[in-house]
Design a protein around this motif. Sequence first.
Motif, PDB file in Angstrom:
ATOM      1  N   SER A   1      13.438  -3.720 -48.395  1.00 42.65           N
ATOM      2  CA  SER A   1      12.865  -3.579 -47.056  1.00 42.65           C
ATOM      3  C   SER A   1      11.889  -4.722 -46.763  1.00 42.65           C
TER       4      SER A   1
ATOM      5  N   HIS B   1      13.026   0.548 -39.402  1.00 46.85           N
ATOM      6  CA  HIS B   1      14.461   0.808 -39.465  1.00 46.85           C
ATOM      7  C   HIS B   1      15.195  -0.399 -38.913  1.00 46.85           C
TER       8      HIS B   1
ATOM      9  N   ALA C   1      23.034   7.217 -40.340  1.00 41.13           N
ATOM     10  CA  ALA C   1      21.823   6.503 -40.750  1.00 41.13           C
ATOM     11  C   ALA C   1      21.689   6.615 -42.262  1.00 41.13           C
TER      12      ALA C   1
ATOM     13  N   ARG D   1      19.415   6.515 -45.419  1.00 41.63           N
ATOM     14  CA  ARG D   1      17.977   6.639 -45.687  1.00 41.63           C
ATOM     15  C   ARG D   1      17.741   7.447 -46.961  1.00 41.63           C
TER      16      ARG D   1
ATOM     17  N   ARG E   1      15.225   2.746 -43.288  1.00 37.42           N
ATOM     18  CA  ARG E   1      16.496   3.338 -42.872  1.00 37.42           C
ATOM     19  C   ARG E   1      17.338   2.304 -42.138  1.00 37.42           C
TER      20      ARG E   1
ATOM     21  N   GLU F   1      12.918  11.917 -39.362  1.00 37.88           N
ATOM     22  CA  GLU F   1      13.337  10.714 -40.103  1.00 37.88           C
ATOM     23  C   GLU F   1      14.628  10.129 -39.542  1.00 37.88           C
TER      24      GLU F   1
END
Length: 463
Positions: free
Chosen positions: A15, A68, A110, A112, A125, A395
Motif C-alpha cells: 500500500s 483504496h 473489492a 480487502r 482495498r 469497509e
Amino acid sequence: MPSFVSPDEIRARFSRAMSDMYKQEVPLYGALLELVAEVNDAVMAHQPEIARALAWTGETQRLAMERHGAIRVGTAEELATIARLFAVMGMQPVGYYDLTPAGVPVHSTAFRAVHEQALQVSPFRVFTSLLRLELIDNPPLRELAETLLARRQIFTPRALQLIDRCEREGGLNEQDAQDFVNQALETFRWHHDATVTSAEYQQLHDQHRLIADVVAFKGPHINHLTPRTLDIDAVQAAMPTKGITPKAVIEGPPPRKHPILLRQTSFKALQEKVAFTDQATAGGSHTARFGEIEQRGAALTPKGRELYDRLLNQSRDALAGFPSEGNAGAYMRQLSEHFSEFPDDLAQMREQGLAYFRYFATEAGLAARAQPDRPTSLQGLIDAGHVHFEPLVYEDFLPVSAAGIFQSNLGDDAQSHYLGGSTQDAFHQALGRRVLDELELYAQSQARSLHDCAEQLGLEHLG
Ligand code: OOG
Ligand code: NI
C-alpha cells in the motif's frame, strides 16, 4: 520452520509502495493527500468527540495510511490471477457490484482484509472490475478486444513465481516479500505505450471509453488512489484552492452527525500522453486516472441498508434526471429531506438494529466485576456505563456511488444501456471462487467483540 513475513505486513508495504508510485505518476494526488491531512488534523483538534471515538476503535492509527485503489481487468484469467496476487497480501474478494444497470459494462468486487485485526494493520482495498466483453454488440470489435487481451500478460514472470511459491510453501520470506512488492507493483503501473494503433484506439473508444481503457494498454493501471477524510464537505470546499475541481455531487448519504456507509467525490486528474503503435512518439492522449476522496461511516445491518437504499432511491426519484452540476443543490436538499427518517443517534441506531457495533468493557465495568448486584444484560451494562459501543466502520463500496464515480470520469456522453441481468455466477466462475458476503463479516466482527467483552467482564454470554 521458515520465517514468513505476515500477509498483513506485505499488504502494508504494498500500500505504501503504491502510494509512492501514484504520487510520482499523478502529482495532484500528492496535493490531495496534503489537503486531506490538514482537514483531518483540524477535525481531530476541534472535534474531540470524533477523536475520542476513533481512539476507541483504533482508527486513529490507521487513518493516515488508509487508501483504496481501483483497477479494471479484461479477462477471467486476469481476474483469477489478481485474486491470487491479492491473497499473498491477505486480501480477499468481498461483495459483488453489478454496474451494468448504470450503463458501465463491468461487474466488480473489492479485495480487502477481512478481520478487524488485519484491517487495523492495513485497511488497503482495491475495487476490481471485470470488463464484460460479451456486452459489446459489435462482433469485429469484440474480436479485436479479445485478441488484444489474449496477447497480453499483465503479471511479471517473477511475480507469478512468487505467487506460486507463496501458495506452495504457505508464505514468503523477507527477501521474497520485498521482491514480491516490487514485482506486483509493475502490474499497476501506467504505460505510455498503447498496444493498438490510433485507429483501433478510436474504434474501441467510440464503443465505450472504458473498453479502450481496459483493452488498449499493457496492464490494468491503477486508476485512482483514495485517501479517507473525516470531513468530506470541508475537503470538497477547499479543493479549488489547491487547483482541484471536484465533481458536482458527493455520492452517498447526506452529511450527518454520525456518518453512515460511505460518501465519495472525485475529480479528473490527468490527460495522459500516449504513443500508439503506429506512432514514434507520444502523440495521442487518454484520460485514465482520476482522484477521489472518501469519508467512511457506520456499517449498516440488512435492515439499515434497506432503509438507506429506499431513502436514496426516493431522493433520486424526486429529482428529474441524474444528479449533476445543474441540479446539485436540489439533489442535496432531497437527500437531507428524505434522510431525516434515518436516526442520527448511535443509541437509536443500535436499538433499532440499523448498524453494526463494536463493544468495549470500560474501566467501570472491569472494576465492578466482583459486585454481585451488577447488571448482566447488554442493555443494563451499557446503561450502567460498564460497556461502551462504537459503530463498526464500513469497509466496502456502494454500487450506485461507484456508478456515479465511473460516469463522472468516463464523461457524461458514456451513458449506455445494456441488456442482460446480474451475473454473479459468471463472476464467481471467472474469479475461480465465491466472493465473501460483507454483511456476514460485519456480523462476525460484532460477535467477536461481544464475546471478548463478556470474557473481560467475567460473564457467560452477552448479546
Ligand atoms: C472504479 C469506480 C468505483 C469507488 O470508489 O466506488 C470506485 C473505477 O473507476 O474503476 O472507485
Ligand atoms: Ni474509488
